[in-house]
Design an enzyme around this catalytic site. Structure first.
Site, mmCIF file in Angstrom:
data_model
loop_
_atom_site.group_PDB
_atom_site.id
_atom_site.type_symbol
_atom_site.label_atom_id
_atom_site.label_comp_id
_atom_site.label_asym_id
_atom_site.label_seq_id
_atom_site.Cartn_x
_atom_site.Cartn_y
_atom_site.Cartn_z
ATOM 1 N N ASN A 11 -1.682 4.972 -2.078
ATOM 2 C CA ASN A 11 -1.113 4.307 -3.511
ATOM 3 C C ASN A 11 -1.336 5.200 -4.686
ATOM 4 O OD1 ASN A 11 -0.381 2.878 -5.676
ATOM 5 N ND2 ASN A 11 -1.256 1.112 -5.057
ATOM 6 N N PRO A 12 -0.464 5.855 -5.453
ATOM 7 C CA PRO A 12 -1.059 6.812 -6.535
ATOM 8 C C PRO A 12 -1.572 6.135 -7.722
ATOM 9 C CG PRO A 12 1.341 6.610 -6.336
ATOM 10 C CD PRO A 12 0.911 5.962 -4.971
ATOM 11 N N THR A 42 3.291 5.912 -1.835
ATOM 12 C CA THR A 42 3.976 4.650 -1.762
ATOM 13 C C THR A 42 4.693 4.516 -3.164
ATOM 14 O OG1 THR A 42 2.129 3.356 -2.988
ATOM 15 C CG2 THR A 42 2.486 3.310 -0.460
ATOM 16 N N ASP A 69 -7.742 -2.711 -1.652
ATOM 17 C CA ASP A 69 -7.357 -3.758 -0.718
ATOM 18 C C ASP A 69 -6.169 -3.933 -0.437
ATOM 19 O OD1 ASP A 69 -10.052 -3.890 0.137
ATOM 20 O OD2 ASP A 69 -10.444 -4.968 -1.647
ATOM 21 N N GLU A 276 -3.169 -9.966 -2.717
ATOM 22 C CA GLU A 276 -1.636 -9.878 -2.965
ATOM 23 C C GLU A 276 -1.027 -11.190 -2.778
ATOM 24 O OE1 GLU A 276 -0.285 -6.822 -4.118
ATOM 25 O OE2 GLU A 276 -2.286 -6.261 -4.018
#
Length: 316
Positions: A11-12, A42, A69, A276
């Protein structure tokens, strides 16, 4: 040591965008350790789940999660439904990194890469929430919503402080909800709760005293549910948590272990899965014992865990 093929899914925007800045060095370090690594950045929510599922289908020996996470949750979700599941490596480059903290995985990317190249694994349990998965924590209630309400840009700027800022904003709006909690082997509890947490590991929101006995290798969840309380009582409990004090024996908490839990309510209660959004109640939570092989430190020693005992370890 034979060269193996790995798919690094990153994930950048995780943490303070460290993975994006260090990507070239990460790939070089893994290659020197005998891990032939390709990568996928992503682009949107759910992308890591799709990429992980495709990596399994393409026969990669290892999948590496680089991010927080939330990224790890998506990758686990993409792997968990397959019959053949490669080993899982973790570069904990997010804001909280609860799962890494609980498993002695180093915070520094260099040390985490070196751990991955050693390829020692331990079997870990995976949680299932209806048709979704989680590996660390599931929860419900107004306070559990703050982890996915915090903007990514704010987390990038101020890190963990972003969660405390959001928590202060929500604290005056906390309210109890009438819920029915049914736990296999334990019983049924129907009353008003402020929130509930279903812990698969002992690190929850950066704290290791909320569910100190929880373990991803014991085949059960540790469940905590905070009963109805006023603001003063809630602040007292929050202070105990911040100080690292044990809260499971507090009279305001319902605490038990079970491998299957059903939570129901007539109100709209959102679910939090590994930080999330995970849908809404009602929900059935069940455990998948020893479902994934995760790469960990052979002795459980890392920058996150200074005095860990030996972990069950296997060589790939």
């Amino acid at each position: 040591m034979d060269t193996i093929r790995a798919r690094l899914i990153y994930n950048p925007t995780s943490g303070r965008e460290e993975v994006k800045r260090k990507l070239s060095a990460i790939l070089q370090r893994l290659e020197r350790g005998g891990i032939e690594t390709s990568c996928h950045a992503t682009e949107c929510k759910g992308d890591a789940t799709k990429a992980a599922s495709e990596a399994v289908e393409r026969g990669f020996d290892m999948i590496i999660s680089a991010g927080g996470d939330g990224t790890l949750n998506e990758i686990v979700s993409g792997m968990a439904g397959h019959e053949r599941r490669p080993s899982l490596g973790i570069l904990p480059l997010g804001t909280t990194n609860d799962f890494a903290r609980a498993h002695g995985i180093p915070r520094k990317w260099e040390h985490a890469c070196d751990l991955i190249t050693k390829r020692f694994t331990t079997p870990v349990d995976v949680g299932r929430a209806n048709d979704s998965y989680f590996i660390n924590i599931a929860g419900g209630g107004s306070l559990t919503e703050l982890t996915y309400e915090v903007p990514s840009k704010l987390k990038t700027m101020v890190g963990q402080l972003a969660y405390y800022m959001k928590g202060l904003e929500k604290i005056t709006r906390l309210h109890p909800t009438h819920m029915k909690i049914s736990a296999e082997g334990v019983g049924e509890f129907e009353e008003e709760f402020m929130l509930f947490l279903i812990a698969n590991s002992n690190s929850v929101a950066g704290f290791d005293r909320l569910a100190p006995n929880a373990s991803t290798s014991d085949g059960v969840f540790d469940v905590l549910a905070l009963r109805k309380c006023n603001l003063a009582e809630f602040l007292r409990i929050a202070t105990m948590v911040m100080r690292g004090e044990l809260i499971t024996n507090d009279q305001h908490f319902l605490h038990f272990q079970s491998k299957r839990i059903v939570v129901e309510t007539n109100d709209r209660v959102q679910l939090n899965l590994d930080g999330e959004f995970g849908g809404t109640l009602p929900c059935e939570f069940s455990i998948l014992p020893a479902h994934l092989q995760v790469i960990v430190d052979e002795l459980g020693v890392s920058s996150y865990r200074k005095n860990g005992g030996p972990n069950r370890a296997l060589m790939l």
